[in-house]
Each structure stands twice: as C-alpha cells, then as structure tokens.
Design a protein around this motif. Structure first.
Motif, short mmCIF file in Angstrom:
data_model
loop_
_atom_site.label_atom_id
_atom_site.label_comp_id
_atom_site.label_asym_id
_atom_site.label_seq_id
_atom_site.Cartn_x
_atom_site.Cartn_y
_atom_site.Cartn_z
N GLU A 210 -26.12 1.51 15.65
CA GLU A 210 -25.92 2.79 16.33
C GLU A 210 -27.35 3.19 16.88
O GLU A 210 -28.45 2.92 16.39
CB GLU A 210 -25.56 3.73 15.37
N VAL A 211 -27.18 3.97 17.98
CA VAL A 211 -28.20 5.14 18.28
C VAL A 211 -27.91 6.51 18.03
O VAL A 211 -26.75 7.11 18.38
CB VAL A 211 -28.28 4.92 19.90
N ILE A 212 -28.71 7.14 17.25
CA ILE A 212 -28.35 8.27 16.60
C ILE A 212 -29.36 9.26 17.11
O ILE A 212 -30.34 9.05 17.15
CB ILE A 212 -28.16 8.41 14.87
N ALA A 213 -28.89 10.41 17.75
CA ALA A 213 -29.75 11.43 18.37
C ALA A 213 -29.84 12.47 17.41
O ALA A 213 -28.67 13.15 17.14
CB ALA A 213 -29.33 11.97 19.82
N LEU A 214 -30.99 12.93 16.87
CA LEU A 214 -31.20 14.26 16.33
C LEU A 214 -31.89 15.22 17.16
O LEU A 214 -32.84 15.34 17.44
CB LEU A 214 -32.03 13.88 15.18
N LEU A 215 -31.06 16.45 17.63
CA LEU A 215 -31.44 17.11 18.56
C LEU A 215 -31.62 18.49 18.08
O LEU A 215 -31.25 18.96 16.95
CB LEU A 215 -30.38 17.22 19.73
N ASP B 29 -24.77 7.02 20.53
CA ASP B 29 -23.47 6.92 20.12
C ASP B 29 -23.05 8.11 19.61
O ASP B 29 -22.12 8.52 20.03
CB ASP B 29 -23.42 5.52 19.15
N ARG B 30 -23.70 8.62 18.66
CA ARG B 30 -23.48 9.64 17.92
C ARG B 30 -24.72 10.95 18.07
O ARG B 30 -25.84 10.11 18.06
CB ARG B 30 -23.21 9.86 16.63
N ALA B 31 -24.54 12.16 17.80
CA ALA B 31 -25.70 13.23 17.68
C ALA B 31 -25.53 14.04 16.66
O ALA B 31 -24.08 14.29 16.58
CB ALA B 31 -25.84 13.61 18.98
N TYR B 32 -26.58 14.65 16.06
CA TYR B 32 -26.57 15.86 15.26
C TYR B 32 -27.59 16.98 15.93
O TYR B 32 -28.41 16.48 16.32
CB TYR B 32 -26.96 15.40 13.91
N VAL B 33 -26.76 18.04 15.90
CA VAL B 33 -27.99 19.22 16.50
C VAL B 33 -28.25 20.02 15.32
O VAL B 33 -27.42 20.51 14.66
CB VAL B 33 -27.01 20.14 17.21
N LEU B 34 -29.63 20.20 15.15
CA LEU B 34 -30.11 21.18 14.04
C LEU B 34 -30.55 22.43 14.61
O LEU B 34 -31.03 22.49 15.68
CB LEU B 34 -31.37 20.46 13.85
N SER C 208 -22.18 18.15 14.93
CA SER C 208 -22.15 16.99 15.09
C SER C 208 -21.10 16.44 15.73
O SER C 208 -20.06 16.63 16.04
CB SER C 208 -22.59 16.18 13.76
N GLY C 209 -21.30 15.02 16.15
CA GLY C 209 -20.12 14.39 17.05
C GLY C 209 -20.50 13.30 17.77
O GLY C 209 -21.77 12.71 17.80
N LYS C 210 -19.42 12.65 18.36
CA LYS C 210 -19.66 11.48 19.27
C LYS C 210 -20.47 12.18 20.42
O LYS C 210 -20.36 13.33 21.20
CB LYS C 210 -18.62 10.94 19.91
N ALA C 211 -21.63 11.28 20.96
CA ALA C 211 -22.58 11.77 22.22
C ALA C 211 -21.75 12.16 23.60
O ALA C 211 -21.87 13.11 24.13
CB ALA C 211 -23.57 10.64 22.34
N MET D 274 -21.48 15.78 25.20
CA MET D 274 -21.93 16.03 26.72
C MET D 274 -21.12 16.93 27.40
O MET D 274 -21.63 17.50 28.12
CB MET D 274 -22.35 14.78 27.33
N ASN D 275 -20.08 16.95 26.91
CA ASN D 275 -18.89 17.80 27.59
C ASN D 275 -18.66 19.09 26.81
O ASN D 275 -17.94 19.99 27.24
CB ASN D 275 -17.79 17.10 27.77
N ASP D 276 -19.29 19.44 25.90
CA ASP D 276 -19.06 20.39 24.81
C ASP D 276 -19.68 21.63 25.50
O ASP D 276 -20.97 21.72 25.63
CB ASP D 276 -19.47 20.15 23.62
#
Lengths: 293, 236
Positions: free
Chosen positions: B30-35, B204-209, B217-220, B224-226
């Motif tokens: 996966e590519v996980i983004a921690l934003l 693929d997925r991301a978590y927002v801190l 958290s959820g699918k990237a 993007m549309n949230d």
C-alpha cells in the motif's frame, strides 16, 4: 643551526601533543564531550610500560603492546561506566564527570604506585643521527616520535576514509539520529572512538616519557592540557587540525623556552592559543558552524 | 495480518501528551498517507516507529517483530527505511559515501552494487554528482539523496517524512512521481505530508491527524471528495 635544532625538537614534542590531541578531538567530534581524563590515561600507559620493563623484565615492544591494550580497556570502561549514563545529560554534567574521572585516576595511581618519582627507561634504542658534520644531532627518540606521529596520522585518515567503521564515525559525528536510521550502532561507535583515542594515548605516553623520563601519578595532566590546547588551536573535531595544532604548539613551546624564557614558555603557548581563538574562534581548521536549512 | 500495525500509541515529550491513542495499519504494497497540519504529531509517529523516540504505551509491530523493544539501529535491517524530515543527509560526505552508508547493514557487495545502479537509474542527478559533497547539493537533490540513501538498504517499507517540504512545485511533482515508481516496484510506502492533495492522489488510504489523534481515516479516493477534508486540507 641552533634554530634548526630547536625546530626539530619542537616538531618532536609537537608530534606527541598531536597524538594526544587526536584522542581529544575524535572524542569531541563524535561524543561532543571533552574527556579531561584523557591525559591520565597517558599516565596509566606509562606506568604499565614502566612496571613491565623495570619490575617484570619484559621487552620494550611487548610492554608497549600490553600498555596499549590496557589503556584501550580502561578508556572503554571509563566511557561505559562514567559517560554513557550521561548521554542525554547537559554537557556541563559530563565535563564535571570527566574532571572527576581524571582525579580518580590520579589518586588511584598515587595509592597504587606511590608518590615517589620513578625514572622511566627510554624504550627507544635507535642510535642518534649526526648531520652537518656533527653540528646537528637528531636523537633516536626524536626520529621514532616523528615517524610514529606520521604513521598514526596516515593510518587514521585511511581508516576513516576507507573503512565502514570510519564512515560510521563520520556519520555519528554529524547526525546521531540519521546515523541510527542507517543502522549504525551509535554507542558502539562512541566506544570504538574511546578505544582508538586511549590506545593512541598509551603510545603518546611512552614517547613522552622516553623524552622526559620522570614518572609521577600527575605526569599526564600537563601534556593532556597542552594537547587539548593543541586540539582547540587546530580546530576541535578536525584530525588534520590536531596535527597542525600539536606541531605548532610544540614549536612555539620550544622556541619560547630557547629564546624568551624557560619559565614563561607555557604562558607563551597558552597566550598564542588565546590570540588564535580571538581571531578565529573555531580554531585554524575548525568548521564554521553552519545553519542547517 | 497487516505488515505494520500501530496500536494505542501514546507518546509524551516531557509532560506534553504528543500522540494520543493512535492506531493504524499499513498493508503490504500500500501507499498510506498520514496527513495533518504542523504540530499534529506526524513526525513524532515516524520517529517512534523507527525507535528514535520511546512511546509511553502502545505497540508497534512490523512483520511480527515488536519495534518498541528493538533498538533504533537494528530496525533498518528488518526492512524498514526512514527518510527523515529535513533530509538529514551527511553534509560533509560525498553523494556516493552517503549512499554507501544507506547500505551500512548489508554485507553482499554485489547486491549493494546492484542497488547503487538502481538508485542511480532512478535518480540520474545523483550519479552525475556522485563525488560532490552532499551539503552543496540543492534542496531537491538532497531530498533525492535522502530517498536514494534509504533505498540502498533495499527496504520492504519506506517511511517518508515531508519529502516535498521546501521544494518548488515542479520538484514536488517530480518527487511524487518518484514515490509512485518506488511503490510500483513493490515497496510499501508510509508517507507523511502536509501537501494533502498530492498525497491523496498517490495514496491508497489515508489517516488525518489532529493534535495527536486520528481525526479521520479512509480510502484516499473517498477522502478527496469528503467536504470536511476538502475545506480543511485541500483548500477548496
């Protein structure tokens, strides 16, 4: 011809300072601390050689090797017991600990070996070199000292440039966290640095006592302080700086003794240090501290 | 089971509770983004994973190994490389020496040579400048060097901390393209970024801190549309 003689003596004394200064400068570069007990390791090294040769009748070379081994063990033990627990402490706490270790070693030596001055036997049996029709005599000790210094400098430079452990030392000296991320064992690297510095101190001690053969428990402190001066003079943290600083300090000291005043020679050497630091606080080859972007 | 599992992580700086009960997972490939904004705790989490910080409580498990109990210098040989914030290249050493240090824990000379060729192929600029002192490289080149150095350990997972920080828009795009290539070559990516838009494009997925806890958290693609994410992080 007089001047040439003094210069040669200065280079010889300076070579010893340079070898000791390496220990200060490498430890400072990597552990960012001033190991003021470094000078006293020299003293321990000298006593080991003295006892081996005078009391046990062991030959010079095996005695020196044993002395190097014992000093390496001593240096690593001091680091582990006294300095490692202070890795995250303030630098002042570490500095005071180092001074404490220095007094501990001096007084332990006083207890074990007594206060009586011992007469050190010169380990160098090389004959003197007579040049310029007998006008210039270079002693075997001087030749061995200068050759030792050159060999050590070259070996150390190659070690740092070409080996993995040497590169790890450079990495740790620049950025401990980033070095750990590469998989470098920072504590192991610091320990190795102390080992190298202490082994070199043993060699420097033997050379020093061969040139100035009076042995007391306090013999390490003056060359230690001067070598520290040399390290700062050349730029602390820099290996070529230790060499240049050491040699220059040796020359200044001998010329000061010869032409100005025997009593004032140390004062002159330290005055030069103060002037250099006023003009260039990072020392002659010291790095300018750069802001990291 | 996930490749990397972080569970109920709590980290303190003195009395400051920097990370509060953070849990997340990274699956292989996966590519996980921690934003999150500045100070949200993204870097702290990465530093705790690779052992530069010790958590107060919680667990970090990487392929069955408990990372909390593993010393920092042993983590890279498990297959985890960390590209720290601000690049942290060894500025006095040459590009080549930096890359060699990246392979510090590896023994096989041929394999190291092969990794070096791969890194040079991926970052031709580094090969052109291999004898240059790293401190004299530009910011973008230093970022490439930091990434190349991490890849020299042949990691299974690469932790990237703000790779786009301080770079020009053109270079940012280049760096994100490279991250995509790294991911496509089979390396798992945990990406910490402030550039949410670019990150969500490749993740693929991301978590927002937010201030030390996971807020979203959820699918990237969903994020993007949230509307919440859009207004807070994408500037729309």
């Amino acid at each position: 011809m007089e001047l040439v003689k003094y210069l040669i003596n200065g280079i010889s004394l300076g070579s010893i300072y340079a070898i000791i200064a390496l220990g200060y400068t490498m430890v400072y570069g990597i552990a960012k601390m001033l190991n003021f007990a470094h000078g006293d390791i020299i003293m321990v090294g000298c006593y080991v050689v003295f006892i081996c040769m005078s009391n046990l009748g062991i030959g010079a070379i095996p005695s020196i090797i044993l002395s190097v081994v014992i000093c390496i063990a001593l240096g690593m033990t001091i680091e582990k017991i006294a300095y490692k627990p202070l890795r995250k402490a303030t630098s002042l706490a570490v500095l005071i600990t180092a001074i404490g270790v220095s007094y501990f070693l001096q007084n332990s030596a006083l207890l074990v070996f007594g206060a009586n001055t011992k007469s050190f036997t010169n380990v160098v049996t090389l004959p003197s070199l007579t040049l310029a029709g007998g006008e210039l005599i270079i002693s075997g000790t001087t030749i061995v000292t200068v050759v030792c210094c050159i060999v050590i400098m070259l070996a150390l430079t190659l070690f740092i440039k070409k080996t993995k452990a040497g590169q790890a030392m450079l990495a740790v000296s620049e950025d401990k966290d980033a070095a750990q991320l590469m998989g470098i064992n920072v504590n192991g690297t610091i320990s190795l640095t102390f080992a190298i510095g202490s082994g070199l101190a043993a060699i420097a001690g033997v050379l020093f006592c061969s040139a100035y053969p009076t042995l007391t428990p306090f013999i390490g402190s003056m060359p230690g302080i001067k070598a520290f001066t040399a390290a700062v003079f050349g730029g602390i943290g820099s290996i070529p700086g230790a060499l240049i600083g050491g040699i220059l300090l040796g020359i200044i000291e001998i010329l000061g003794k010869a032409y100005i005043s025997t009593q004032l020679s140390d004062a002159i050497a330290f005055a030069v240090l103060i002037i250099v630091l006023l003009v260039k606080p990072s020392g002659m080859l010291g790095e300018n501290i750069r802001e990291k972007v | 089971m996930a490749m990397l599992t972080v569970k109920d992580l709590n980290v303190y700086y003195g009395v400051i509770h920097a990370i509060k009960d953070v849990s997340f997972e990274v699956e292989q490939g996966e590519v996980i983004a921690l934003l999150g904004a500045n100070g949200a705790g993204k870097t702290t989490i990465l530093h705790t994973i690779t052992g530069l910080l010790t958590p107060k409580s919680g667990s970090i498990e990487f392929e069955g190994t408990d990372l909390v109990k593993t010393p920092a210098h042993k983590i890279v040989s498990l297959g985890m490389a960390h590209v720290p914030e601000g690049r942290r290249v060894f500025s006095q050493l040459s590009v080549y020496e930096n890359l060699k240090l990246g392979a510090y824990t590896r023994k096989d000379k041929n394999e190291i040579e092969e990794s070096l060729r791969t890194v040079y192929k991926r970052f031709p600029r580094l090969e052109e400048r291999k004898n240059q002192i790293a401190g004299t490289l530009s910011g973008g080149e230093q970022q490439m060097l930091a990434m190349g150095r991490a890849l020299m350990s042949h990691p299974k997972i690469i932790l990237l901390d703000e790779p786009s920080m301080g770079l020009s828009p053109l270079l940012v795009s280049e760096i994100f393209d490279i991250i995509r290539v790294i991911s496509e070559s089979g390396t798992t990516v945990l990406l910490v970024e402030q550039n949410a838009k670019k990150s969500l494009e490749i993740a693929d997925r991301a978590y927002v801190l937010e201030t030390g806890s996971i807020a979203l958290s959820g699918k990237a693609s969903d994020m993007m549309n949230d509307p919440k994410v859009k207004s807070a992080y994408l500037g729309e």
